[in-house]
Design a protein around this motif. Structure first.
Motif, mmCIF file in Angstrom:
data_model
loop_
_atom_site.group_PDB
_atom_site.id
_atom_site.type_symbol
_atom_site.label_atom_id
_atom_site.label_comp_id
_atom_site.label_asym_id
_atom_site.label_seq_id
_atom_site.Cartn_x
_atom_site.Cartn_y
_atom_site.Cartn_z
ATOM 1 N N ASN A 37 0.803 -1.222 0.000
ATOM 2 C CA ASN A 37 0.000 0.000 0.000
ATOM 3 C C ASN A 37 0.837 1.273 0.000
ATOM 4 O O ASN A 37 0.316 2.354 0.267
ATOM 5 C CB ASN A 37 -0.952 0.001 1.200
ATOM 6 N N ALA A 39 2.274 4.352 -1.586
ATOM 7 C CA ALA A 39 1.758 5.141 -2.712
ATOM 8 C C ALA A 39 2.771 5.184 -3.851
ATOM 9 O O ALA A 39 3.951 5.460 -3.644
ATOM 10 C CB ALA A 39 1.430 6.553 -2.255
ATOM 11 N N ASN A 41 1.830 6.939 -6.747
ATOM 12 C CA ASN A 41 1.590 8.256 -7.342
ATOM 13 C C ASN A 41 0.624 9.010 -6.444
ATOM 14 O O ASN A 41 0.151 8.483 -5.442
ATOM 15 C CB ASN A 41 1.054 8.135 -8.781
ATOM 16 N N LYS A 42 0.323 10.259 -6.810
ATOM 17 C CA LYS A 42 -0.508 11.088 -5.933
ATOM 18 C C LYS A 42 -1.956 10.618 -5.842
ATOM 19 O O LYS A 42 -2.695 11.025 -4.958
ATOM 20 C CB LYS A 42 -0.457 12.552 -6.371
ATOM 21 N N TYR A 43 -2.368 9.753 -6.740
ATOM 22 C CA TYR A 43 -3.747 9.250 -6.730
ATOM 23 C C TYR A 43 -3.881 7.942 -5.948
ATOM 24 O O TYR A 43 -4.979 7.464 -5.720
ATOM 25 C CB TYR A 43 -4.250 9.053 -8.153
ATOM 26 N N ASP A 44 -2.774 7.394 -5.556
ATOM 27 C CA ASP A 44 -2.755 6.131 -4.820
ATOM 28 C C ASP A 44 -2.825 6.470 -3.329
ATOM 29 O O ASP A 44 -1.808 6.704 -2.679
ATOM 30 C CB ASP A 44 -1.478 5.372 -5.155
ATOM 31 N N THR A 45 -4.040 6.490 -2.777
ATOM 32 C CA THR A 45 -4.235 6.994 -1.408
ATOM 33 C C THR A 45 -4.711 5.937 -0.412
ATOM 34 O O THR A 45 -5.080 6.287 0.699
ATOM 35 C CB THR A 45 -5.255 8.150 -1.424
ATOM 36 N N LEU A 48 -2.806 6.125 2.856
ATOM 37 C CA LEU A 48 -3.121 7.359 3.568
ATOM 38 C C LEU A 48 -4.508 7.279 4.216
ATOM 39 O O LEU A 48 -4.692 7.650 5.380
ATOM 40 C CB LEU A 48 -3.053 8.548 2.612
ATOM 41 N N GLU A 49 -5.470 6.771 3.459
ATOM 42 C CA GLU A 49 -6.831 6.636 4.003
ATOM 43 C C GLU A 49 -6.853 5.667 5.173
ATOM 44 O O GLU A 49 -7.519 5.915 6.184
ATOM 45 C CB GLU A 49 -7.780 6.171 2.903
ATOM 46 N N TYR A 52 -5.508 7.438 8.246
ATOM 47 C CA TYR A 52 -6.523 8.305 8.859
ATOM 48 C C TYR A 52 -7.535 7.472 9.643
ATOM 49 O O TYR A 52 -7.935 7.844 10.754
ATOM 50 C CB TYR A 52 -7.258 9.120 7.795
#
Length: 160
Positions: A37, A39, A41-45, A48-49, A52
């Motif tokens: 998991n 990332a 690229n910036k769209y691979d979240t 991060l999710e 959170y």
């Protein structure tokens, strides 16, 4: 109905909730830190999710621990008619429709419904709108529920 039994039921339910939240926090943390998991690229979240979510679950677990500490320290007292309804009171309210509801006023964090035999008891805190409205009331007094769409009037049928 035994107030100490109600207190034990609240503590047991909070312990179950804590176990579930801790398991969810561990799973979210594992997802957040898993090597698949990371990332790319910036769209691979996903990571991060999950981080959170793990943080939120950890905060919820801490809130439950604090509620459990308050409930462990809580000592329900006998009803004193001179003071009226206070923290620890077991109250029966009756509405205009003759529907009765039993409420147990306890510390914050224990809002739940318990079943004792055929009777349901709603556990609320003194900070809840209905809890605040009942403080200081005695048997036979009316309680107005603030914020209800139509001003709801309830009568205190009995207090223990």
């Amino acid at each position: 109905m035994d107030k100490h039994w109600l207190q034990q039921q609240v503590l047991e339910r909070l312990a179950e909730d804590l176990l579930q939240v801790e398991q969810a926090a561990r799973a979210a943390h594992e997802t957040a830190t898993h090597e698949e998991n990371i990332a790319e690229n910036k769209y691979d979240t996903l990571g991060l999710e999950a981080a959170y979510l793990a943080t939120g679950q950890a905060r919820r677990a801490e809130a439950i621990r604090q509620a459990m500490a308050h409930w462990r320290q809580f000592r329900p007292r006998a009803y004193d008619a001179r003071q009226g309804i206070q923290l620890g009171a077991l109250v029966c309210l009756i509405g205009a429709d003759d529907q009765q509801q039993q409420l147990f006023l306890g510390p914050d964090g224990g809002s739940m419904q318990l079943v004792c035999g055929a009777q349901r008891v709603q556990v609320i805190s003194c900070e809840a709108p209905l809890g605040k409205a009942m403080l200081g009331k005695c048997e036979g007094d009316e309680v107005s529920l603030p914020g209800a769409p139509a001003r709801q009037q309830l009568e205190v049928l009995w207090v223990h």
